[in-house]
Each structure stands twice: as C-alpha cells, then as structure tokens.
Design an enzyme around this catalytic site. Structure first.
Site, PDB file in Angstrom:
ATOM      1  N   HIS A  71       3.673  23.127  63.929  1.00 64.87           N
ATOM      2  CA  HIS A  71       4.887  23.519  64.666  1.00 64.87           C
ATOM      3  C   HIS A  71       5.876  24.252  63.755  1.00 64.87           C
ATOM      4  O   HIS A  71       7.077  24.279  64.028  1.00 64.87           O
ATOM      5  CB  HIS A  71       5.578  22.306  65.296  1.00 64.87           C
ATOM      6  CG  HIS A  71       4.678  21.422  66.089  1.00 64.87           C
ATOM      7  ND1 HIS A  71       4.348  21.677  67.408  1.00 64.87           N
ATOM      8  CD2 HIS A  71       3.996  20.301  65.757  1.00 64.87           C
ATOM      9  CE1 HIS A  71       3.532  20.741  67.854  1.00 64.87           C
ATOM     10  NE2 HIS A  71       3.281  19.897  66.868  1.00 64.87           N
ATOM     11  N   SER A 192      13.647  50.088  51.098  1.00 62.91           N
ATOM     12  CA  SER A 192      14.455  50.490  52.247  1.00 62.91           C
ATOM     13  C   SER A 192      15.087  51.842  51.968  1.00 62.91           C
ATOM     14  O   SER A 192      15.391  52.176  50.819  1.00 62.91           O
ATOM     15  CB  SER A 192      15.543  49.443  52.515  1.00 62.91           C
ATOM     16  OG  SER A 192      16.543  49.951  53.372  1.00 62.91           O
ATOM     17  N   LYS A 198      15.672  45.876  48.689  1.00 61.95           N
ATOM     18  CA  LYS A 198      14.579  45.456  49.555  1.00 61.95           C
ATOM     19  C   LYS A 198      13.203  45.676  48.921  1.00 61.95           C
ATOM     20  O   LYS A 198      12.954  46.675  48.244  1.00 61.95           O
ATOM     21  CB  LYS A 198      14.635  46.198  50.896  1.00 61.95           C
ATOM     22  CG  LYS A 198      15.823  45.862  51.764  1.00 61.95           C
ATOM     23  CD  LYS A 198      15.855  44.409  52.158  1.00 61.95           C
ATOM     24  CE  LYS A 198      14.758  44.010  53.119  1.00 61.95           C
ATOM     25  NZ  LYS A 198      14.836  44.680  54.422  1.00 61.95           N
ATOM     26  N   ASN A 200       9.669  45.103  50.816  1.00 61.43           N
ATOM     27  CA  ASN A 200       9.074  44.679  52.089  1.00 61.43           C
ATOM     28  C   ASN A 200       7.553  44.603  52.024  1.00 61.43           C
ATOM     29  O   ASN A 200       6.907  45.518  51.490  1.00 61.43           O
ATOM     30  CB  ASN A 200       9.464  45.652  53.202  1.00 61.43           C
ATOM     31  CG  ASN A 200      10.964  45.753  53.377  1.00 61.43           C
ATOM     32  OD1 ASN A 200      11.668  44.759  53.298  1.00 61.43           O
ATOM     33  ND2 ASN A 200      11.451  46.968  53.610  1.00 61.43           N
ATOM     34  N   TYR A 232     -24.177  54.460  87.419  1.00 64.22           N
ATOM     35  CA  TYR A 232     -23.239  55.194  86.574  1.00 64.22           C
ATOM     36  C   TYR A 232     -22.103  55.772  87.414  1.00 64.22           C
ATOM     37  O   TYR A 232     -22.299  56.228  88.541  1.00 64.22           O
ATOM     38  CB  TYR A 232     -23.951  56.336  85.830  1.00 64.22           C
ATOM     39  CG  TYR A 232     -22.997  57.177  85.022  1.00 64.22           C
ATOM     40  CD1 TYR A 232     -22.536  56.728  83.789  1.00 64.22           C
ATOM     41  CD2 TYR A 232     -22.519  58.403  85.508  1.00 64.22           C
ATOM     42  CE1 TYR A 232     -21.632  57.472  83.049  1.00 64.22           C
ATOM     43  CE2 TYR A 232     -21.612  59.153  84.776  1.00 64.22           C
ATOM     44  CZ  TYR A 232     -21.163  58.680  83.549  1.00 64.22           C
ATOM     45  OH  TYR A 232     -20.261  59.417  82.829  1.00 64.22           O
ATOM     46  N   LYS A 240     -15.329  55.657  75.522  1.00 57.88           N
ATOM     47  CA  LYS A 240     -15.535  55.954  74.099  1.00 57.88           C
ATOM     48  C   LYS A 240     -14.261  55.812  73.274  1.00 57.88           C
ATOM     49  O   LYS A 240     -14.267  55.217  72.196  1.00 57.88           O
ATOM     50  CB  LYS A 240     -16.095  57.371  73.902  1.00 57.88           C
ATOM     51  CG  LYS A 240     -17.269  57.755  74.801  1.00 57.88           C
ATOM     52  CD  LYS A 240     -18.465  56.867  74.631  1.00 57.88           C
ATOM     53  CE  LYS A 240     -19.622  57.335  75.504  1.00 57.88           C
ATOM     54  NZ  LYS A 240     -19.331  57.351  76.955  1.00 57.88           N
TER      55      LYS A 240
END
Length: 374
Positions: A71, A192, A198, A200, A232, A240
C-alpha cells in the site's frame, strides 16, 4: 504483385505462374507470421539483456536492506537483491508468454489461398516445412481470417510494458528527494530548462509513459477484430501498424531499462537512515511469539501493543526494555532481542522464496546459472 511484375520483366512469361494456388490473403499472412516470429526472437534477446543488467545490479548491492512496501506504506525489511530479482522473475514470465505465443503462431497459412483452398495438387506440408513452420494450418478459412497470433503477441507485449512501467515508477520514486534511495548517473539523467538544480530520471519516466502506447496497440487490434465476419476483410490491412509500433516500442523500453539499471547508484547511507521508521520488525516480533507457542492472532495483538508503546515513547522495538515488553505480556524473554532490528529480522526469514539471506543467495545462484553469468 509487385514482385510478380518485376519477375515478369526479368524472365517473361514463366513469371506469370508465380501466383498459382496463391492469394494475397494467404501470402500476406504467411509473411506476417514470419515477421512476428523474428520479432519475438529479437525481443527475447532484449529481455535476457535486461535480466542480466538487473542481476548485475543485484550483485553489486549484496547485503543491502531496504524497506519493503505494501500500500506504499512501510511493511517489512527486504534485501534489495530480493526486490531486483522480483523483476527478473516477471520478465522471465514475459519471455515465457512470448515463447508460448511463438509456438502457437508457428503454423503456415500458405496454400489456403483466398479462403477455400485450391483444386490444384499443391503440397502444403512441403512449403510449411521449407519455411520453418511446425505444420500447415488445418482450416483454410481460419488460416486467412485468424489474427489470434497477433492479439496474443500484443497482449504479451502489453503485459511486459506494464511490468517495465512498474519498474520505472519505483525507480522514479526512489530517485526523488523524498526517498533519495537511488542516484542516476549523468548519462541517464536530464536537467531542467529553467531549474539548474534538477536531475531527472527521464528514461524511466519515458518507459512508464511508453507503456500506454503498447497497451493502446493491443486495444486497437482488439477493437479492429471484434466485429469481423469470416473470412478476410479489408479492415485487416490495419493490423500491421499497431504490431510494428508495439514491437519497436517494447524493444526501446527494454533497452532503456537495461541501460538505466547499469547507471544508478543505491545510496546506502540514506537507505540505512530510513530503515528505523515504520517498525519493519513488528511481524518478526509476532513470529517470535508464535515460536513461543502463542497463537498468531494473539501474537499479532501483542506485537501491535508493543508498537503502540514505541510510538508513545518515540523509540524502536529494539529500544524497549525487557520489563517494558513483559508489561505487555510475560511471555517475553531475553532472546526476543535476537528477532528485533532489521538485520536480525532479515536472518529470521527461512521459507522458500523469502527474503532471508540464505534464500536470496540461492536465488542469485539460480539466476546466474540460468542467465549464463557463471
């Protein structure tokens, strides 16, 4: 038909025999199955490479204990190696699904023609064997209308994408300042455009995001096929693009995840400082009481009261004196301290597949042999 026209330009009249007992329907599907078969082989190679990267990362972090979560709340201590091997196991199942899919896919539609077969004396078993198929498909109508093999392929890719997305989410969280458990190297980080501080973990954010495409490819094909009568239908020329996109995307996700795994560092000091929070050894305390003959439900209640006492004193279970523990229940003895603290708790896990040191060492050995790393 382009191939037939080009061959006619080269050799003339005999080229016009090329289409005998063939239809675009069965020819395209034969090519499609061959392409998917090769694509699966390529994905399986990339899956193994990711497993090797994860196991390599596990080997460099032997003995490191991290909080285990349920949790998204602190639950029990686990070895980091155990957590990384959980992803190795998931990818192994992903590979197994592709292997199974490939086996079901590997039947040849060539010779089914448009839908009804042919009155000409062709040998479908010979062409099937020559192309490396297991056998020709038994029913010519099914042969040209079936897209189960593609749906199964895209489903397997979608499940893989979900697993990689979960890995991405975990590592993005762990790279945040709130966790601080991992630091990605500069080679797998971005900055950033405005905030100079930053760093990231963009590659794993993209892995997480790309999973939406792979899931979407599956939904596209499911929707395409849902209302089609046999055999068909021209709608199927749309089958595809989602396949090509799914394969390209899943290969990229696997490659990026493997590279990221080899370019992160686990911050041992930060993790060790975080371990005391959450009373991760509470379940081990309950196990101690069970070993003393106390029924588990009663043990659960006693351990809960012990945690409540710790909360009121702002301390850990290991910090409670024996008298304090006995004030909750007289069953406690001096040996309780062998069960408290995350290091002791880890050593008490002994069931098959658990996070105990000996169990995890056995799992590591199994995967090193299976992945041919020793």
């Amino acid at each position: 038909m382009n191939i037939e026209a080009a061959l006619t330009d080269i050799i003339g009249e005999p080229a016009k025999k090329l289409h005998t007992a063939r239809s675009r329907n069965d020819q395209v599907l034969t090519d499609f199955r061959l392409w998917c078969r090769d694509a699966i082989d390529g994905i399986l190679v990339s899956m193994k490479q990711l497993q090797v990267s994860l196991l390599t990362l596990a080997l460099t972090n032997e003995g490191l204990i991290v909080p285990g979560y349920t949790h998204l709340q602190r639950a029990q201590p686990v070895l980091l190696q155990h957590l990384l091997l959980a992803y190795v196991e998931e990818i192994e199942r992903d590979a197994g699904r592709l292997v199974d899919c490939r086996a079901r896919m590997n039947f040849c539609p060539l010779g089914a023609c448009a839908l009804a077969g042919t009155g000409l004396p062709i040998d479908r078993f010979m062409t099937s064997e020559a192309l490396g198929f297991t056998a020709p498909l038994r029913n010519s109508i099914d042969a040209v209308s079936d897209r189960d093999f593609v749906l199964e392929f895209l489903s397997a890719n979608a499940i893989t994408a979900v697993h990689l997305s979960r890995l991405g989410e975990e590592w993005v969280l762990w790279a945040s300042e709130e966790f601080g458990f991992i630091t990605p190297s500069d080679s797998v980080s971005t900055g950033s455009s405005i905030m100079p501080q930053k760093k990231n973990p963009d590659p794993m954010e993209l892995v997480r995001g790309k999973s939406a495409r792979v899931i979407g490819d599956l939904v596209t094909l499911l929707t395409l096929c849902k209302g089609l009568p046999h055999a068909y239908n021209r709608d199927l020329q749309e089958d595809k693009e989602p396949v090509f996109d799914s394969v390209k995307t899943i290969l990229g996700m696997l490659e990026v995840s493997a590279e990221f795994a080899l370019n992160i560092t686990f911050n041992r000091e930060r993790i060790q400082k975080a371990l005391p929070a959450g009373h991760l050894d509470a379940t081990t305390l309950a196990d101690y009481l069970v070993n003393k003959g106390v029924p588990f439900r009663t043990s659960h209640d006693i351990a809960g009261k012990s945690v409540a006492l710790c909360t009121s004193k702002n301390c850990q279970l290991l910090d409670l004196s024996l008298d304090e523990l006995r004030s909750i229940n007289p069953v406690f003895e001096e040996d309780v301290y062998d069960f408290l603290g995350v290091e002791n708790a880890i050593q008490k896990f002994v069931s098959y597949g658990s996070t105990g040191s000996a169990c995890v060492a056995s799992q590591i050995d199994y995967w090193m042999k299976k992945l041919e790393m020793k």
